[in-house]
Every structure is written in structure tokens, then in C-alpha cells.
Motif scaffolding. Sequence first.
Motif, PDB file in Angstrom:
ATOM      1  N   GLN A   1     -14.778  33.059 -39.235  1.00 54.62           N
ATOM      2  CA  GLN A   1     -15.977  32.253 -39.041  1.00 54.62           C
ATOM      3  C   GLN A   1     -16.890  33.010 -38.073  1.00 54.62           C
ATOM      4  O   GLN A   1     -16.423  33.547 -37.063  1.00 54.62           O
ATOM      5  CB  GLN A   1     -15.644  30.907 -38.432  1.00 54.62           C
ATOM      6  CG  GLN A   1     -14.785  30.009 -39.318  1.00 54.62           C
ATOM      7  CD  GLN A   1     -14.577  28.632 -38.699  1.00 54.62           C
ATOM      8  OE1 GLN A   1     -14.981  27.627 -39.264  1.00 54.62           O
ATOM      9  NE2 GLN A   1     -13.958  28.594 -37.545  1.00 54.62           N
TER      10      GLN A   1
ATOM     11  N   GLY B   1     -17.950  29.629 -35.498  1.00 54.77           N
ATOM     12  CA  GLY B   1     -16.907  28.601 -35.370  1.00 54.77           C
ATOM     13  C   GLY B   1     -17.281  27.581 -34.293  1.00 54.77           C
ATOM     14  O   GLY B   1     -17.753  27.961 -33.219  1.00 54.77           O
ATOM     15  N   ARG B   2     -17.078  26.300 -34.610  1.00 62.77           N
ATOM     16  CA  ARG B   2     -17.456  25.235 -33.662  1.00 62.77           C
ATOM     17  C   ARG B   2     -16.232  24.688 -32.952  1.00 62.77           C
ATOM     18  O   ARG B   2     -15.232  24.356 -33.580  1.00 62.77           O
ATOM     19  CB  ARG B   2     -18.108  24.072 -34.416  1.00 62.77           C
ATOM     20  CG  ARG B   2     -19.414  24.430 -35.066  1.00 62.77           C
ATOM     21  CD  ARG B   2     -20.375  23.262 -35.080  1.00 62.77           C
ATOM     22  NE  ARG B   2     -19.979  22.149 -35.900  1.00 62.77           N
ATOM     23  CZ  ARG B   2     -20.618  21.770 -37.005  1.00 62.77           C
ATOM     24  NH1 ARG B   2     -21.643  22.475 -37.436  1.00 62.77           N
ATOM     25  NH2 ARG B   2     -20.242  20.708 -37.657  1.00 62.77           N
ATOM     26  N   GLY B   3     -16.326  24.572 -31.635  1.00 69.58           N
ATOM     27  CA  GLY B   3     -15.254  23.967 -30.860  1.00 69.58           C
ATOM     28  C   GLY B   3     -15.678  22.587 -30.384  1.00 69.58           C
ATOM     29  O   GLY B   3     -16.777  22.109 -30.720  1.00 69.58           O
ATOM     30  N   ARG B   4     -14.821  21.931 -29.606  1.00 73.07           N
ATOM     31  CA  ARG B   4     -15.158  20.613 -29.079  1.00 73.07           C
ATOM     32  C   ARG B   4     -16.276  20.734 -28.068  1.00 73.07           C
ATOM     33  O   ARG B   4     -16.470  21.766 -27.455  1.00 73.07           O
ATOM     34  CB  ARG B   4     -13.919  19.978 -28.432  1.00 73.07           C
ATOM     35  CG  ARG B   4     -12.852  19.611 -29.454  1.00 73.07           C
ATOM     36  CD  ARG B   4     -11.566  19.153 -28.788  1.00 73.07           C
ATOM     37  NE  ARG B   4     -11.835  18.140 -27.791  1.00 73.07           N
ATOM     38  CZ  ARG B   4     -11.523  18.261 -26.501  1.00 73.07           C
ATOM     39  NH1 ARG B   4     -10.934  19.335 -26.052  1.00 73.07           N
ATOM     40  NH2 ARG B   4     -11.811  17.296 -25.660  1.00 73.07           N
TER      41      ARG B   4
ATOM     42  N   LYS C   1      -3.113  28.294 -25.418  1.00 70.00           N
ATOM     43  CA  LYS C   1      -3.565  27.543 -26.596  1.00 70.00           C
ATOM     44  C   LYS C   1      -3.294  28.309 -27.900  1.00 70.00           C
ATOM     45  O   LYS C   1      -3.712  29.448 -28.063  1.00 70.00           O
ATOM     46  CB  LYS C   1      -5.064  27.259 -26.437  1.00 70.00           C
ATOM     47  CG  LYS C   1      -5.655  26.365 -27.497  1.00 70.00           C
ATOM     48  CD  LYS C   1      -6.929  25.727 -26.990  1.00 70.00           C
ATOM     49  CE  LYS C   1      -7.828  25.295 -28.119  1.00 70.00           C
ATOM     50  NZ  LYS C   1      -8.939  24.477 -27.665  1.00 70.00           N
TER      51      LYS C   1
ATOM     52  N   SER D   1     -19.340  28.184 -40.347  1.00 71.41           N
ATOM     53  CA  SER D   1     -18.310  27.242 -39.910  1.00 71.41           C
ATOM     54  C   SER D   1     -17.827  26.443 -41.120  1.00 71.41           C
ATOM     55  O   SER D   1     -18.647  25.942 -41.902  1.00 71.41           O
ATOM     56  CB  SER D   1     -18.896  26.292 -38.858  1.00 71.41           C
ATOM     57  OG  SER D   1     -18.097  25.140 -38.760  1.00 71.41           O
ATOM     58  N   THR D   2     -16.521  26.304 -41.251  1.00 73.80           N
ATOM     59  CA  THR D   2     -15.976  25.504 -42.356  1.00 73.80           C
ATOM     60  C   THR D   2     -16.375  24.033 -42.183  1.00 73.80           C
ATOM     61  O   THR D   2     -16.456  23.288 -43.157  1.00 73.80           O
ATOM     62  CB  THR D   2     -14.436  25.608 -42.423  1.00 73.80           C
ATOM     63  OG1 THR D   2     -13.894  25.229 -41.159  1.00 73.80           O
ATOM     64  CG2 THR D   2     -13.983  27.016 -42.771  1.00 73.80           C
ATOM     65  N   GLN D   3     -16.654  23.618 -40.924  1.00 72.95           N
ATOM     66  CA  GLN D   3     -17.057  22.231 -40.659  1.00 72.95           C
ATOM     67  C   GLN D   3     -18.369  21.925 -41.387  1.00 72.95           C
ATOM     68  O   GLN D   3     -18.503  20.916 -42.072  1.00 72.95           O
ATOM     69  CB  GLN D   3     -17.279  21.992 -39.160  1.00 72.95           C
ATOM     70  CG  GLN D   3     -16.024  22.006 -38.321  1.00 72.95           C
ATOM     71  CD  GLN D   3     -15.073  20.862 -38.623  1.00 72.95           C
ATOM     72  OE1 GLN D   3     -14.113  21.042 -39.371  1.00 72.95           O
ATOM     73  NE2 GLN D   3     -15.301  19.700 -38.067  1.00 72.95           N
TER      74      GLN D   3
ATOM     75  N   PHE E   1      -9.744  26.149 -41.001  1.00 75.03           N
ATOM     76  CA  PHE E   1     -10.018  25.277 -42.156  1.00 75.03           C
ATOM     77  C   PHE E   1     -10.483  23.889 -41.745  1.00 75.03           C
ATOM     78  O   PHE E   1     -10.276  23.445 -40.614  1.00 75.03           O
ATOM     79  CB  PHE E   1      -8.780  25.179 -43.058  1.00 75.03           C
ATOM     80  CG  PHE E   1      -7.580  24.515 -42.435  1.00 75.03           C
ATOM     81  CD1 PHE E   1      -6.755  25.197 -41.561  1.00 75.03           C
ATOM     82  CD2 PHE E   1      -7.263  23.187 -42.727  1.00 75.03           C
ATOM     83  CE1 PHE E   1      -5.634  24.594 -40.995  1.00 75.03           C
ATOM     84  CE2 PHE E   1      -6.146  22.574 -42.164  1.00 75.03           C
ATOM     85  CZ  PHE E   1      -5.336  23.276 -41.297  1.00 75.03           C
TER      86      PHE E   1
ATOM     87  N   ILE F   1      -9.418  22.492 -38.180  1.00 75.38           N
ATOM     88  CA  ILE F   1      -8.252  23.010 -37.464  1.00 75.38           C
ATOM     89  C   ILE F   1      -8.318  24.537 -37.422  1.00 75.38           C
ATOM     90  O   ILE F   1      -8.613  25.188 -38.431  1.00 75.38           O
ATOM     91  CB  ILE F   1      -6.935  22.564 -38.153  1.00 75.38           C
ATOM     92  CG1 ILE F   1      -6.855  21.025 -38.146  1.00 75.38           C
ATOM     93  CG2 ILE F   1      -5.709  23.181 -37.471  1.00 75.38           C
ATOM     94  CD1 ILE F   1      -5.591  20.435 -38.724  1.00 75.38           C
TER      95      ILE F   1
ATOM     96  N   TYR G   1     -16.217  28.643 -31.055  1.00 77.78           N
ATOM     97  CA  TYR G   1     -14.767  28.822 -31.217  1.00 77.78           C
ATOM     98  C   TYR G   1     -14.495  30.188 -31.837  1.00 77.78           C
ATOM     99  O   TYR G   1     -14.993  30.510 -32.919  1.00 77.78           O
ATOM    100  CB  TYR G   1     -14.221  27.697 -32.119  1.00 77.78           C
ATOM    101  CG  TYR G   1     -12.718  27.610 -32.117  1.00 77.78           C
ATOM    102  CD1 TYR G   1     -12.032  27.069 -31.035  1.00 77.78           C
ATOM    103  CD2 TYR G   1     -11.976  28.077 -33.198  1.00 77.78           C
ATOM    104  CE1 TYR G   1     -10.645  26.992 -31.031  1.00 77.78           C
ATOM    105  CE2 TYR G   1     -10.597  27.999 -33.201  1.00 77.78           C
ATOM    106  CZ  TYR G   1      -9.943  27.457 -32.117  1.00 77.78           C
ATOM    107  OH  TYR G   1      -8.565  27.378 -32.118  1.00 77.78           O
TER     108      TYR G   1
ATOM    109  N   ILE H   1      -8.319  21.590 -32.525  1.00 74.16           N
ATOM    110  CA  ILE H   1      -8.631  20.574 -33.536  1.00 74.16           C
ATOM    111  C   ILE H   1      -9.973  19.940 -33.194  1.00 74.16           C
ATOM    112  O   ILE H   1     -10.226  19.613 -32.027  1.00 74.16           O
ATOM    113  CB  ILE H   1      -7.536  19.479 -33.554  1.00 74.16           C
ATOM    114  CG1 ILE H   1      -6.186  20.105 -33.928  1.00 74.16           C
ATOM    115  CG2 ILE H   1      -7.894  18.352 -34.523  1.00 74.16           C
ATOM    116  CD1 ILE H   1      -5.000  19.196 -33.685  1.00 74.16           C
TER     117      ILE H   1
END
Length: 335
Positions: free
Chosen positions: A125, A128-131, A195, A101-103, A145, A217, A136, A199
Motif C-alpha cells: 500500500q 496505508g491508513r492507520g488508526r 506490534k 489503501s485497501t480501505q 487487506f 487488517i 500505516y 486493525i
Amino acid sequence: MVNIVESQTTKIREELLNLLRARTGFYLSGEEISVRLGVSRTAVWKNVNALRNQGYIIESYPRLGHKLKDVPDLLLPLEIKAHLKSKALGQNVYHFASIGSTQEYSFGLAQKGMSEGALVVAEEQTGGRGRRGRSYFSPRGGIWFSILLRPPLPPHMAPVISLAAGVALAEVAAELGLQSILLRWPNDVLIGGKKLSGILAEMSAEPDLLHFVILGIGINANMARDSFPEELRQMATSLELEIGQKVNRVEILCNVLQKLEKYYMQLLEKGPSSILEAWKSFPNILGKHVKVNSLDGVYEGVAAGLDEEGALLIKDDAGQQRKFVAGDVSVRGVS
Ligand code: BTN
């Protein structure tokens, strides 16, 4: 020492690419390049080969010199630099072909003291992490990114940053000619009810001190219908699907960074109300009947407004108003 050598090499490659780009379609002699860059002919060769290894298509002939034929469809730092219009955001770029994850990587940079604006971008990713702890979907073809921000704001103002990001994305979508844009609080950008981008703003803070924000994002860019898993096909769309052709991801990313910087500066200089006004200027969920899935339950009502910190106000049928600082909103008739 290593860093100085590395940054000199990057500079030479950047300048070499600029020279070749300025003469796209024509040969530029090794002699001319070496004079213009102030390096040896051997160094020119080495750097031309290094660019080839990154995916640049450069044709070289001993008597003619070098000609740039094509650039890789990758979010490479050299490509981003060439298109970047923002002043602070994206000046330092960390690019990954694949990353969890870029986070997560950005958090590491922030904790090491990296300055504001650092951009971590990946072609895909794997985690990938979502809310709200969700995963994600972020395969190749998208734009994934994270940007490191160090806003001089109190922590309770941080949600307005993600509203600003939503506005930036909606503006880019509108410039691309997309119709039926809808901002779904807190920060999804929907096109025709599906969608397009997500974010995620995560922060490191003490109760009254914000250390940094990692603004993540994800934009579904060059993704065909069948590249989405079955369960997402009704809910998600991509720029490729909406526009009917593939897009230049570097240009889109740089455009988003420029708009993001504009709204971020606006937030710092003029305060949150200017962002809330900009958010409201795009078609959004206000006035619509919505369902909010929040940590303390599911509530239905009309989206009545946003408060001064960007929280959503919902008025139920009995006329009672409730405030939400987080939650998932679904709009009747929209996915
Ligand atoms: C959401 O809609 O739930 C938010 C999704 C945010 C996804 C982006 S992609 C880049 C950055 N890295 C992540 O792991 N997540 C964010």
C-alpha cells in the motif's frame, strides 16, 4: 456479458490449476486437460500461458504435457481460493500489486452494493491508513487487506468487531507457535512487546443504523528487520522475525479469514459478551498499569476491565474509574 465471459475464464483457470496442483511434480497431457475441462487444446494452451503471466511456473513439452513447478508468492485470487476455508469471507477477491489503501477501495465496493465478505488485498500500500488518521507502513512482504461486513448490529456495537479481529489474529499467532502474545486494547497484537499487526474498523452509519463496516487488517509477515524504517524497529516485529523463516502468506491470510468468520458469527449469534470472554482468554493488558492517550487527554491507571460494548475501564490511583471508547494504550515496560 463481459462478466459472464470473465467468470467462465476464471473458472477454467481455477480448474486447470486444480488439475495441475493435484498432479504436482508430474506431467499432465494437454489432451487429458482438454477432456477434463471440456475445452479445446488451444484453450488449454492459452490458459496455461495466462497462468504463466500471473507468475505460475509451468513446464510444458509437446509429448509430455504440462507440469506445475512453482506457484507465485503472491496473494492472488486463485491461490486464496485454493486455500480458503471460510464460507462467506473472501469469496470475492480483489487483488492489487500496489494500491493506495485497501480501505478506500473497499469503501467504493460497499457503496456500489457489493455483498458481505468481499476481500480487497494488496502486496503493498502506498497510502496505508492507520488508526486516528495515522499512516500505516505497508510494504511488499506483508499481508494488507480489508473485508466488507454488513453486520445487523447497532453502530455502538461495531468496536466489538475489531476486538473479534484481534482475537482471530492472536489465535493464528498462537497456532504458529508464537510466545509472549499480548492483546493491547483496542486491537493491537503484540509479540514480545512489539506490534505484529494492526486493525482498523471504519464504518458507514447513521446514528442508529449501521450500513457497513470495512475491517482493515495489516500483518507484518515476511519483513526483515532492515525493511522497517529506523523509527519502527523497536516497536514492530514480523512473522519472519519471530519464527526465523518466511511464512506462506496465503495460508496465513486464509487462516485469519476462517477465524475471523468464526468470531464474527459468534458475535452475531451469541452477542458481544462471547467475544469479550474470548478476548480476555488471551494474555492482555487487563490488570496492568497503562497510559491512555485519548482525544481529551492522557490518563494513567490500571486497566480494570472492559464494559459490555468493549470500552476500556481505567481506575486511577485515587480509585476513580473512567471509560474510554477510543485511544492509544501504552503499557509500562512494553513499547
Ligand atoms: C493501526 O494499527 O493503526 C491500524 C492499521 C490498519 C492497517 C490496515 S492494512 C489494510 C487496511 N488498509 C489500510 O489502509 N489500513 C488497513
